[in-house]
Enzyme design. Structure first.
Site, PDB file in Angstrom:
ATOM      1  N   ASP A  21     -11.936   3.191  -2.446  1.00 13.54           N
ATOM      2  CA  ASP A  21     -12.593   4.372  -3.272  1.00 13.54           C
ATOM      3  C   ASP A  21     -13.221   5.254  -2.206  1.00 13.54           C
ATOM      4  O   ASP A  21     -13.480   5.028  -1.061  1.00 13.54           O
ATOM      5  CB  ASP A  21     -13.696   3.715  -4.162  1.00 13.54           C
ATOM      6  CG  ASP A  21     -14.148   4.840  -5.149  1.00 13.54           C
ATOM      7  OD1 ASP A  21     -13.483   5.788  -5.009  1.00 13.54           O
ATOM      8  OD2 ASP A  21     -15.297   4.773  -5.576  1.00 13.54           O
ATOM      9  N   HIS A  38      -6.531  11.110   0.571  1.00 11.74           N
ATOM     10  CA  HIS A  38      -5.382  10.043   0.183  1.00 11.74           C
ATOM     11  C   HIS A  38      -4.513   9.991   1.236  1.00 11.74           C
ATOM     12  O   HIS A  38      -4.148   8.590   1.499  1.00 11.74           O
ATOM     13  CB  HIS A  38      -4.877  10.698  -1.095  1.00 11.74           C
ATOM     14  CG  HIS A  38      -5.754  10.816  -2.391  1.00 11.74           C
ATOM     15  ND1 HIS A  38      -6.420   9.925  -2.754  1.00 11.74           N
ATOM     16  CD2 HIS A  38      -5.698  11.745  -3.037  1.00 11.74           C
ATOM     17  CE1 HIS A  38      -7.278  10.334  -3.928  1.00 11.74           C
ATOM     18  NE2 HIS A  38      -6.708  11.501  -4.251  1.00 11.74           N
ATOM     19  N   LEU A 132       2.538 -12.865   3.896  1.00 13.28           N
ATOM     20  CA  LEU A 132       1.457 -12.106   3.145  1.00 13.28           C
ATOM     21  C   LEU A 132       1.925 -11.727   1.781  1.00 13.28           C
ATOM     22  O   LEU A 132       3.199 -10.938   1.949  1.00 13.28           O
ATOM     23  CB  LEU A 132       0.644 -11.070   3.606  1.00 13.28           C
ATOM     24  CG  LEU A 132      -0.427 -10.228   3.124  1.00 13.28           C
ATOM     25  CD1 LEU A 132      -1.796 -10.827   3.193  1.00 13.28           C
ATOM     26  CD2 LEU A 132      -0.483  -8.894   3.602  1.00 13.28           C
TER      27      LEU A 132
HETATM   28  C1  FPP Z   1      -9.850   6.546  -4.777  1.00 16.45           C
HETATM   29  O1  FPP Z   1     -10.571   7.508  -4.251  1.00 16.45           O
HETATM   30  C2  FPP Z   1      -8.656   6.358  -4.546  1.00 16.45           C
HETATM   31  C3  FPP Z   1      -7.655   6.551  -5.450  1.00 16.45           C
HETATM   32  C4  FPP Z   1      -7.742   6.860  -6.731  1.00 16.45           C
HETATM   33  C5  FPP Z   1      -6.221   6.374  -5.204  1.00 16.45           C
HETATM   34  C6  FPP Z   1      -6.040   5.023  -3.867  1.00 16.45           C
HETATM   35  C7  FPP Z   1      -5.024   5.737  -3.071  1.00 16.45           C
HETATM   36  C8  FPP Z   1      -4.765   5.545  -1.526  1.00 16.45           C
HETATM   37  C9  FPP Z   1      -5.506   4.767  -0.849  1.00 16.45           C
HETATM   38  C10 FPP Z   1      -3.586   6.250  -1.139  1.00 16.45           C
HETATM   39  C11 FPP Z   1      -2.305   6.053  -1.953  1.00 16.45           C
HETATM   40  C12 FPP Z   1      -1.678   4.681  -1.601  1.00 16.45           C
HETATM   41  C13 FPP Z   1      -0.772   4.378  -2.494  1.00 16.45           C
HETATM   42  C14 FPP Z   1       0.062   3.099  -1.986  1.00 16.45           C
HETATM   43  C15 FPP Z   1      -0.195   5.008  -3.656  1.00 16.45           C
HETATM   44  P1  FPP Z   1     -11.168   8.904  -5.014  1.00 16.45           P
HETATM   45  O2  FPP Z   1     -10.041   9.764  -4.873  1.00 16.45           O
HETATM   46  O3  FPP Z   1     -11.568   8.449  -6.398  1.00 16.45           O
HETATM   47  O4  FPP Z   1     -12.361   9.278  -4.179  1.00 16.45           O
HETATM   48  P2  FPP Z   1     -13.649  10.121  -4.593  1.00 16.45           P
HETATM   49  O5  FPP Z   1     -14.439   8.983  -5.585  1.00 16.45           O
HETATM   50  O6  FPP Z   1     -14.520  10.167  -3.585  1.00 16.45           O
HETATM   51  O7  FPP Z   1     -13.315  11.243  -5.518  1.00 16.45           O
END
Ligand code: FPP
Length: 252
Positions: A21, A38, A132
């Site tokens: 997150d 991202h 893994l």
């Molecule tokens: C949360 O950050 C993250 C996500 C919703 C997506 C997680 C994705 C990745 C780490 C990269 C993509 C990897 C793959 C394999 C698809 P947020 O956008 O909710 O952050 P915020 O809460 O600060 O807005």
């Protein structure tokens, strides 16, 4: 900085789940578009996989896209889909060579054919690897997973394959996407938020939680080692009690 030896040896978890997150906030605080957060999140994911292998974990489950994430702006959803595709295309061979088995959990019925094909390719290519298991929770929601399991079991009862009395915890667990995977010992969430957000709700019944104040793009080996050290210091009782050794009586 290398973690202390005890992080690697004492009370090491077998399975760690990660709620990645804070990508958006990481980007926002730097005046960058969310997609950049991202992108950097994918780099953090690469670091996490390598650290998990180094720390001797058997399973690493990452929450990469939730069912609720579909409610984000279409451009962001499309960016996230693009990143997943690129991650599989760019990293699959390397993951295979490292001995990583990829397993995907989540709904598949509403996915576009190209995404579905890539997910299946990742699972098929790596299915015999043992170093893994990287469990990618994609298009995943725990409530839906449990409801689907309940529906499948109800159908078996209705068909007379099993009786209602046969339904127990083990049977429900066998009908989840995670069937055969041990429950997570530890769940790490970055960004300072302290909630589960529909991630592995059944499986996390006895997991330890570590909430890190950093955003996901800043997650590295040192942060991972710190979370494992915190886990190692926890007293896991699974609903029982911890007695001094002289008071422990084994019931036979
Ligand atoms: C949360 O950050 C993250 C996500 C919703 C997506 C997680 C994705 C990745 C780490 C990269 C993509 C990897 C793959 C394999 C698809 P947020 O956008 O909710 O952050 P915020 O809460 O600060 O807005």
């Amino acid at each position: 900085m290398a973690p202390k030896a005890d992080v690697l040896t004492a009370r090491a978890p077998r399975h760690v789940g990660v709620i990645m997150d804070g990508n958006g906030r990481w980007a926002l605080s730097r005046g960058l578009p969310r997609i950049e957060g991202h992108r950097r999140g994918v780099e953090a994911l690469r670091r996490a996989v390598r650290a998990a292998m180094e720390f001797g974990l058997d399973y690493l489950t990452v929450y990469s896209f939730s069912l609720e994430n579909w409610s984000r702006p279409v451009t962001e959803v499309s960016d996230l889909m693009g990143l997943l595709k690129r991650f599989i295309r760019d990293d699959l061979t390397e993951l295979y060579k490292l001995g990583v088995r990829v397993k995907v959990i989540g709904a598949r019925d509403n996915l576009k054919p190209d995404i579905l094909a890539l997910l299946e390719q990742a699972e098929t290519l790596t299915c015999a690897n043992t170093r893994l298991t990287l469990v990618v929770a994609f298009n995943y929601g725990s409530r839906q997973e449990i409801a689907t399991a309940a529906r499948q079991i109800a159908a078996k009862v209705a068909a007379g394959v099993i009786t209602a009395e046969d339904v127990d915890e083990a049977m429900l667990a066998q009908h989840l996407d995670t069937a055969g995977i041990p429950d997570p010992d530890l769940i790490i969430r970055t960004s300072g938020e302290q909630r589960l957000s529909n991630f592995l709700m059944w499986q996390a019944a006895y997991s330890e939680f570590v909430f890190l104040p950093i955003h996901w793009p800043d997650f590295d080996r040192q942060a991972f080692a710190a979370a494992l050290a915190e886990f190692a210091a926890r007293d896991r009782r699974f609903g029982g009690v911890t007695l001094p050794p002289e008071n422990v009586k084994v019931q036979r």
